[in-house]
Design an enzyme around this catalytic site. Sequence first.
Site, PDB file in Angstrom:
ATOM      1  N   ARG A   1       0.828  -1.195   0.000  1.00 38.55           N
ATOM      2  CA  ARG A   1       0.000   0.000   0.000  1.00 38.55           C
ATOM      3  C   ARG A   1       0.872   1.258   0.000  1.00 38.55           C
ATOM      4  O   ARG A   1       2.064   1.210   0.274  1.00 38.55           O
ATOM      5  CB  ARG A   1      -0.927   0.012   1.231  1.00 38.55           C
ATOM      6  CG  ARG A   1      -2.033  -1.019   1.193  1.00 38.55           C
ATOM      7  CD  ARG A   1      -2.809  -1.072   2.511  1.00 38.55           C
ATOM      8  NE  ARG A   1      -2.019  -1.679   3.577  1.00 38.55           N
ATOM      9  CZ  ARG A   1      -2.460  -1.844   4.830  1.00 38.55           C
ATOM     10  NH1 ARG A   1      -3.663  -1.425   5.160  1.00 38.55           N
ATOM     11  NH2 ARG A   1      -1.698  -2.413   5.731  1.00 38.55           N
TER      12      ARG A   1
ATOM     13  N   LYS B   1       1.797   1.856   7.475  1.00 37.39           N
ATOM     14  CA  LYS B   1       2.127   1.047   8.651  1.00 37.39           C
ATOM     15  C   LYS B   1       3.159   1.756   9.519  1.00 37.39           C
ATOM     16  O   LYS B   1       3.850   2.675   9.094  1.00 37.39           O
ATOM     17  CB  LYS B   1       2.658  -0.322   8.223  1.00 37.39           C
ATOM     18  CG  LYS B   1       1.607  -1.206   7.561  1.00 37.39           C
ATOM     19  CD  LYS B   1       0.409  -1.503   8.464  1.00 37.39           C
ATOM     20  CE  LYS B   1       0.768  -2.404   9.617  1.00 37.39           C
ATOM     21  NZ  LYS B   1      -0.408  -2.687  10.477  1.00 37.39           N
TER      22      LYS B   1
ATOM     23  N   TYR C   1      -0.843   4.190  10.849  1.00 37.01           N
ATOM     24  CA  TYR C   1      -1.246   3.176  11.829  1.00 37.01           C
ATOM     25  C   TYR C   1      -0.037   2.874  12.708  1.00 37.01           C
ATOM     26  O   TYR C   1       1.056   2.587  12.203  1.00 37.01           O
ATOM     27  CB  TYR C   1      -1.679   1.875  11.144  1.00 37.01           C
ATOM     28  CG  TYR C   1      -3.011   1.932  10.437  1.00 37.01           C
ATOM     29  CD1 TYR C   1      -4.187   2.142  11.146  1.00 37.01           C
ATOM     30  CD2 TYR C   1      -3.091   1.734   9.066  1.00 37.01           C
ATOM     31  CE1 TYR C   1      -5.418   2.185  10.501  1.00 37.01           C
ATOM     32  CE2 TYR C   1      -4.318   1.770   8.402  1.00 37.01           C
ATOM     33  CZ  TYR C   1      -5.478   1.988   9.131  1.00 37.01           C
ATOM     34  OH  TYR C   1      -6.684   2.025   8.490  1.00 37.01           O
TER      35      TYR C   1
ATOM     36  N   HIS D   1      -0.543   1.173  16.315  1.00 35.23           N
ATOM     37  CA  HIS D   1      -0.840   0.002  17.159  1.00 35.23           C
ATOM     38  C   HIS D   1       0.229  -0.164  18.241  1.00 35.23           C
ATOM     39  O   HIS D   1       0.827  -1.230  18.403  1.00 35.23           O
ATOM     40  CB  HIS D   1      -0.966  -1.265  16.312  1.00 35.23           C
ATOM     41  CG  HIS D   1      -2.080  -1.206  15.310  1.00 35.23           C
ATOM     42  ND1 HIS D   1      -3.414  -1.226  15.680  1.00 35.23           N
ATOM     43  CD2 HIS D   1      -2.061  -1.113  13.959  1.00 35.23           C
ATOM     44  CE1 HIS D   1      -4.169  -1.158  14.597  1.00 35.23           C
ATOM     45  NE2 HIS D   1      -3.373  -1.084  13.540  1.00 35.23           N
TER      46      HIS D   1
ATOM     47  N   GLU E   1      -5.600   4.568  13.956  1.00 38.69           N
ATOM     48  CA  GLU E   1      -6.547   3.646  14.596  1.00 38.69           C
ATOM     49  C   GLU E   1      -7.263   4.225  15.817  1.00 38.69           C
ATOM     50  O   GLU E   1      -8.239   3.642  16.289  1.00 38.69           O
ATOM     51  CB  GLU E   1      -5.853   2.334  14.977  1.00 38.69           C
ATOM     52  CG  GLU E   1      -4.867   2.426  16.137  1.00 38.69           C
ATOM     53  CD  GLU E   1      -3.454   2.790  15.699  1.00 38.69           C
ATOM     54  OE1 GLU E   1      -2.539   2.692  16.535  1.00 38.69           O
ATOM     55  OE2 GLU E   1      -3.269   3.172  14.520  1.00 38.69           O
TER      56      GLU E   1
ATOM     57  N   ASP F   1      -2.615  -7.412  15.326  1.00 35.64           N
ATOM     58  CA  ASP F   1      -1.840  -6.165  15.430  1.00 35.64           C
ATOM     59  C   ASP F   1      -2.152  -5.403  16.704  1.00 35.64           C
ATOM     60  O   ASP F   1      -1.526  -4.389  16.999  1.00 35.64           O
ATOM     61  CB  ASP F   1      -2.039  -5.271  14.194  1.00 35.64           C
ATOM     62  CG  ASP F   1      -3.481  -4.959  13.898  1.00 35.64           C
ATOM     63  OD1 ASP F   1      -4.358  -5.292  14.723  1.00 35.64           O
ATOM     64  OD2 ASP F   1      -3.759  -4.371  12.833  1.00 35.64           O
TER      65      ASP F   1
END
Length: 372
Positions: free
Chosen positions: A15, A75, A94, A96, A118, A270
Amino acid sequence: MIIGVPKEIKNNENRVALTPAGVSEMKKHGHTVYVQATAGLGSGFGDDEYANAGAVVLGTIEEVYAIAEMIIKVKEPIASEYPLIKKDQLLFTYFHFASSEPLTHAMLEKGAVCLAYETVEKTDRSLPLLVPMSEVAGRMAIQQGAKYLEKPLKGRGILLGGVPGVPPAKVLVLGGGIVGTQAAKMAAGLGAQVTIMDLSLPRLRYLDDIMPANVNTEMSNHYNITKAIATADLIVGAVLIPGAKAPHLITRDMLKLMRPGTVVVDVAVDQGGCIETCTPTTHENPTFIIDDIVHYCVANMPGAVPYTSTLALTNATLPYAVQLANKGWEKACNENKELKKGLNIANGKILYKGVAEAWNLPFNEEIVLANA
């Protein structure tokens, strides 16, 4: 503002955080965009498309990090990127954090401003930047689960939808949120016998109303889960506690209750995973087997369908990215409470309770937004 879009370097992550259309929108607002060469190739966007949209294409990831005030990613940064991050640099991606203590400490030490997709949260508690990828991951969980149920891949050898005269597979979905709903719809559409569990009775009523006849709803508790896993062929972990670790609904000793060749797909991996034996895997090596149970635990599932995922993600993130670029993170977060919820780390402090609790670190409930 100077915006940088590095190429994703996590294993098989194809991505990209900004499309050429997104570059064009940023340019319209007067911002400068630097894109690393081949960053969009995996999603079907060539360097020439970025250049035509007004981006400056740079050859290396080091150049992008060095020049940018705001880094937009998909990510979380991996260890090789940590040294590239500058103090007070805004990272919008993101993260996490609750599933990675090393990442948490690294971002605190770098003094970066970490705004996590998120945990951006609307007043109705929905998570607008998690929804599109949750939709993709929920549907992919069934697609991948159906594949790994095949005998050559060590599954039980069951066709998800069965055939006339042969019953379909049984699918158990733990969690009735976006991921669980999409997984249940996908499995039902393929003809499986589906059970979806959740803690919320209003949510179960809603799901019972909208789901087809081959989907049953059930209250999530230890007794019901223990009973269901004994006959399930495919189990999807779809539990989410925003910004915090997922609870273990299936423990190691519960694996012995399952039939050999049962497949578990833990979409919550995740966030630490809701199946105790699940640890993150990659698209390159997506599964492992414990006690004859096939575990699929890829932490970036949507990365396998990057064209769909990139468009779905950037449709949601771009309006927020534009606000951050136009106003700066402090003013944008002061004026937009949804964005403020996304602040996980800034000024060397943890600003999101779930992250602090995950690693027993100090939590700073409020931050002074100096330029607000």
